[in-house]
Design an enzyme around this catalytic site. Structure first.
Site, PDB file in Angstrom:
ATOM      1  N   LEU A   1      91.931  13.704  23.466  1.00  0.00           N
ATOM      2  CA  LEU A   1      92.566  12.950  24.521  1.00  0.00           C
ATOM      3  C   LEU A   1      91.955  11.638  24.842  1.00  0.00           C
ATOM      4  O   LEU A   1      90.634  12.260  25.091  1.00  0.00           O
ATOM      5  CB  LEU A   1      93.061  13.774  25.451  1.00  0.00           C
ATOM      6  CG  LEU A   1      94.154  14.960  25.100  1.00  0.00           C
ATOM      7  CD1 LEU A   1      94.152  15.933  26.251  1.00  0.00           C
ATOM      8  CD2 LEU A   1      95.584  14.177  25.039  1.00  0.00           C
TER       9      LEU A   1
ATOM     10  N   HIS B   1     100.608   7.122  28.980  1.00  0.00           N
ATOM     11  CA  HIS B   1     101.359   8.080  27.993  1.00  0.00           C
ATOM     12  C   HIS B   1     100.449   8.776  27.569  1.00  0.00           C
ATOM     13  O   HIS B   1      99.832   8.505  26.213  1.00  0.00           O
ATOM     14  CB  HIS B   1     102.480   7.674  27.329  1.00  0.00           C
ATOM     15  CG  HIS B   1     103.637   8.439  26.906  1.00  0.00           C
ATOM     16  ND1 HIS B   1     104.826   8.484  27.156  1.00  0.00           N
ATOM     17  CD2 HIS B   1     103.288   9.820  26.366  1.00  0.00           C
ATOM     18  CE1 HIS B   1     105.557   9.620  26.519  1.00  0.00           C
ATOM     19  NE2 HIS B   1     104.616  10.251  26.186  1.00  0.00           N
ATOM     20  N   LEU B   2      99.808   9.980  27.961  1.00  0.00           N
ATOM     21  CA  LEU B   2      98.733  10.864  27.086  1.00  0.00           C
ATOM     22  C   LEU B   2      99.205  11.244  25.721  1.00  0.00           C
ATOM     23  O   LEU B   2     100.362  11.469  25.561  1.00  0.00           O
ATOM     24  CB  LEU B   2      98.214  11.906  28.086  1.00  0.00           C
ATOM     25  CG  LEU B   2      99.127  13.218  28.241  1.00  0.00           C
ATOM     26  CD1 LEU B   2      98.904  14.216  26.934  1.00  0.00           C
ATOM     27  CD2 LEU B   2      98.604  13.929  29.448  1.00  0.00           C
ATOM     28  N   HIS B   3      98.280  11.401  24.771  1.00  0.00           N
ATOM     29  CA  HIS B   3      98.597  11.916  23.639  1.00  0.00           C
ATOM     30  C   HIS B   3      97.159  12.174  22.905  1.00  0.00           C
ATOM     31  O   HIS B   3      96.025  11.664  23.355  1.00  0.00           O
ATOM     32  CB  HIS B   3      99.166  10.407  22.621  1.00  0.00           C
ATOM     33  CG  HIS B   3      98.338   9.250  22.609  1.00  0.00           C
ATOM     34  ND1 HIS B   3      98.322   8.576  23.928  1.00  0.00           N
ATOM     35  CD2 HIS B   3      97.295   8.710  22.116  1.00  0.00           C
ATOM     36  CE1 HIS B   3      97.393   7.381  23.722  1.00  0.00           C
ATOM     37  NE2 HIS B   3      97.013   7.551  22.477  1.00  0.00           N
ATOM     38  N   THR B   4      97.227  13.198  22.016  1.00  0.00           N
ATOM     39  CA  THR B   4      96.179  13.701  21.415  1.00  0.00           C
ATOM     40  C   THR B   4      96.035  13.102  19.938  1.00  0.00           C
ATOM     41  O   THR B   4      97.056  13.256  18.993  1.00  0.00           O
ATOM     42  CB  THR B   4      96.044  15.187  21.306  1.00  0.00           C
ATOM     43  OG1 THR B   4      96.419  15.710  22.574  1.00  0.00           O
ATOM     44  CG2 THR B   4      94.966  15.720  20.489  1.00  0.00           C
TER      45      THR B   4
END
Length: 180
Positions: free
Chosen positions: A107, A121-124
């Site tokens: 992340l 907008h968090l995302h992996t």
């Protein structure tokens, strides 16, 4: 850094469906009905898998929770578990589709200082890796070679997700595989 010509990208650049009123592209993808066009390959109840438009390697994807937040602590338990399970399914699909030797996953948290282009907008990111995939081009000539078109990776990864138990594959590849 030199650039290698990637003609398949012009379709995305010149698309007519751009919306200047969209605050977050990840939020927009959730509700759009153009999964393949957007490279959205799989969906679950609280997250989705999106191919990266500028992949480090074939199969570079992002697993994105529906919740619009840049703070990991803002995700509720249901979303955290669903996001984690979808990451696990994504590793399985990538192994089936591309047979990498390893993965980088992580992340970008903490805003723009973390290096991400979308920090609210968090995302992996999950990046398949192969032994020796850092070749002489970036080291000697500061050039990155794209070895597979994103559309071709989509087809391979879509088939891998569709073959997993607990999935629903639509009649057309225009819709993402549904992860149950």
């Amino acid at each position: 850094m030199d650039k290698v010509f990637a003609p398949w990208r012009i379709e995305w650049v010149e698309r007519e469906e751009t919306n200047p009123d969209v605050d977050c592209v990840f939020c927009a993808f959730q509700s759009e009905d153009a999964d393949r066009e957007n490279n959205l390959v799989a969906r679950s109840d609280h997250a989705f898998v999106l191919l990266n438009n500028y992949p480090y390697n074939p199969g570079h994807v992002m697993v994105i929770p529906h919740t619009h937040t840049g703070e990991y602590g803002d995700l509720d338990d249901e979303t955290l578990l669903d996001h984690a399970r979808l990451k696990q399914r994504t590793f399985d699909a990538l192994e089936t589709a591309l047979s990498p030797d390893a993965f980088n996953a992580g992340l970008n948290l903490g805003g723009s200082a973390a290096g991400g282009s979308i920090d609210d907008h968090l995302h992996t990111h999950i990046v398949p890796r192969w032994n020796g995939d850092t070749n002489f081009m970036p080291v000697i000539s500061d050039t990155k070679v794209i070895v597979e078109a994103v559309e071709d990776t989509y087809d391979r990864l879509y088939a891998a997700f569709a073959s997993q138990d607990g999935t629903t594959a639509p009649e057309s590849k225009d819709k993402a595989v549904r992860i149950d």
